[in-house]
Enzyme design. Sequence first.
Site, PDB file in Angstrom:
ATOM      1  N   ASP A  66      11.168  -3.172  71.754  1.00 23.35           N
ATOM      2  CA  ASP A  66      10.916  -3.121  73.191  1.00 23.35           C
ATOM      3  C   ASP A  66      10.834  -4.550  73.710  1.00 23.35           C
ATOM      4  O   ASP A  66      10.545  -5.485  72.968  1.00 23.35           O
ATOM      5  CB  ASP A  66       9.638  -2.340  73.521  1.00 23.35           C
ATOM      6  CG  ASP A  66       8.576  -2.449  72.434  1.00 23.35           C
ATOM      7  OD1 ASP A  66       8.601  -3.440  71.673  1.00 23.35           O
ATOM      8  OD2 ASP A  66       7.735  -1.565  72.330  1.00 23.35           O
ATOM      9  N   GLU A 125       6.821   0.234  78.427  1.00 19.23           N
ATOM     10  CA  GLU A 125       5.509   0.417  79.037  1.00 19.23           C
ATOM     11  C   GLU A 125       5.577   1.275  80.297  1.00 19.23           C
ATOM     12  O   GLU A 125       4.556   1.677  80.836  1.00 19.23           O
ATOM     13  CB  GLU A 125       4.887  -0.936  79.375  1.00 19.23           C
ATOM     14  CG  GLU A 125       4.623  -1.833  78.177  1.00 19.23           C
ATOM     15  CD  GLU A 125       3.517  -1.313  77.273  1.00 19.23           C
ATOM     16  OE1 GLU A 125       2.821  -0.348  77.663  1.00 19.23           O
ATOM     17  OE2 GLU A 125       3.357  -1.858  76.172  1.00 19.23           O
TER      18      GLU A 125
END
Length: 371
Positions: A66, A125
């Site tokens: 990520d 997120e």
Amino acid sequence: MDLIQIRRELHEIPEIGFQEFKTQSYLKTIIGNMASERIELVEWRTGLAVKVSGSAPRKTIGWRTDIDGLPISEETGLPFASRHEGFMHACGHDIHMAVALGLLELLVEHPLDNDAVILFQPAEEGPGGAQPFLEWLETERPDLLPDELFVLHIAPELPVGTVATKPGLLFANTSELFIDLRGKGGHAAFPHQTRDMAVAAAALLMQLQTIVSRNVDPMDSAVLTIGKLSAGTVQNIIAERARLEGTIRTLTPESMASVKKRVESLCRSIEEGYECRVSIDYGANYRQVDNDEQLAESFLRYAQDRSGIQAVRSKAAMTGEDFGYFTERLPALMFWAGAGSEFGLHHAKLAPDERLLSFMPEFLYDYFKLR
């Protein structure tokens, strides 16, 4: 390649989901310096997919990292602290990216038999990049879709050198929860002419806390947390609006659906009892992370035999991660990697131990060779 320097430079430029423009540009520069006819670099929104051709491929082995940061004001005091005010890599994604780049460099310099693909995924997120990234791979670039996929997440509470995972359920199903209430405001001296949303929100908050204790099977598990309640403007005006913000976490999709059904029922009762309007927004929803059992056992055996590595069978956690969309569709594995920090994930003072970068890429590369 100096992974510590790369990590620190990434740490300085945190960006939130689907706004990782500087991050993408930085990654492209680093990858571009690995110039090789064996690399294919493809952009997807603010993310990247990098394929490295093997010498005699039977399958494609994948790694995902990520790349986004969080809307948190950094308080580490580090000389390489965030230069983007109000944003921080408070979940370790800067470490994740540096590990991925280190692994990529090894794959380029020391070819495997199999093909490999590194996915630099935005928006973990929120609002969630895994699902649309996966859908793009499946429909537009199936040649970049790995046959098996791996990922790590730093664990500040574990010492450097520790890896931890388990077969099956590792992370929970998660859903954001935003509830808006609207009534009728007015002067504090004339409460009978109003519909007070501060009172209604307080009542709803207390009722929501009964869902897990009275509507979820005690042998199951769920969490419903309201982390923020806001209402009103000044002390002598009755609130016309209120808002609750929270999260729901469950171990099964069925429990998630059941909890949401009860949330909606309680909101309808508040509308009736307090003569107001209530709306619900579930925001980002993430699937549970279900590790492939064979991959998990293979990885744990490998880690147990690796000098300098402490392999641990972890417990499932109510943590949320959109990697669950990958585990739902592919044989995949997520594991914790010890990062030895006094402060935990999403904390403004999180400072992972950079020694993780000195061995993790090689540890992963050697595992990939065995696949």
